[in-house]
Design an enzyme around this catalytic site. Structure first.
Site: not given
Length: 156
Positions: A42, A104, A123
């Site tokens: 991410e 998250c 993730h």
């Protein structure tokens, strides 16, 4: 450290990490239950849009992480460079600019905010016959070492 699936408690623990430990980099790892053999790097955290309720039935005030905070915060880790330069046999690695609007992404944005961008979020898929804890641990170790190399380059 395992963070609870509760917005306020997760935020408190992330703040505590940054104020007490003052790390060079904080790497958060979250479960992407829909990904079967995929690691997702991410790049940024988003501040607004947190409507879904947490494990205690709450959502953040104003549906955002930090009132008056920037819309999004980019990690100082260049995930695209990391993605181009790292491979883990047996699992695909992809890039993402949207960690979802739940714990998250909330945790990631909060860590980016308090750590001045010195945070990362990965993730991972659920454990399975093909993605064992040992395999995932080695994959994460390779990725985190590459992140730390980037941190070293930034300091020079």
């Amino acid at each position: 450290m395992q963070l609870p699936v509760v917005y306020q408690k997760a935020k408190e623990q992330v703040c505590k990490i940054w104020t007490t430990l003052q790390p060079l980099l904080t790497v958060h790892v979250g479960l992407a239950s829909s990904a079967t053999a995929l690691i997702i790097l991410e790049q940024c955290g988003k501040n607004k849009g947190y409507q879904e309720r947490d494990a205690c039935g709450f959502h953040p005030e104003g549906a955002c992480c930090v009132l008056d905070g920037p819309e999004k915060i980019e990690s100082t880790i260049n995930m695209k460079t990391l993605w181009k330069n790292i491979s883990v046999e047996g699992i695909d690695i992809i890039l993402s600019r949207d960690a979802g609007r739940y714990i998250c992404d909330y945790t990631y944005y909060t860590s980016l905010y308090y750590g001045n961008g010195r945070a990362a979020f990965i993730h991972v898929p659920p454990l399975s016959k093909s993605v064992t804890a040992e395999f995932l641990g080695k994959a994460l170790q390779s990725i985190i070492l590459a992140m730390l190399e980037q941190c070293g380059e930034q300091r020079e």
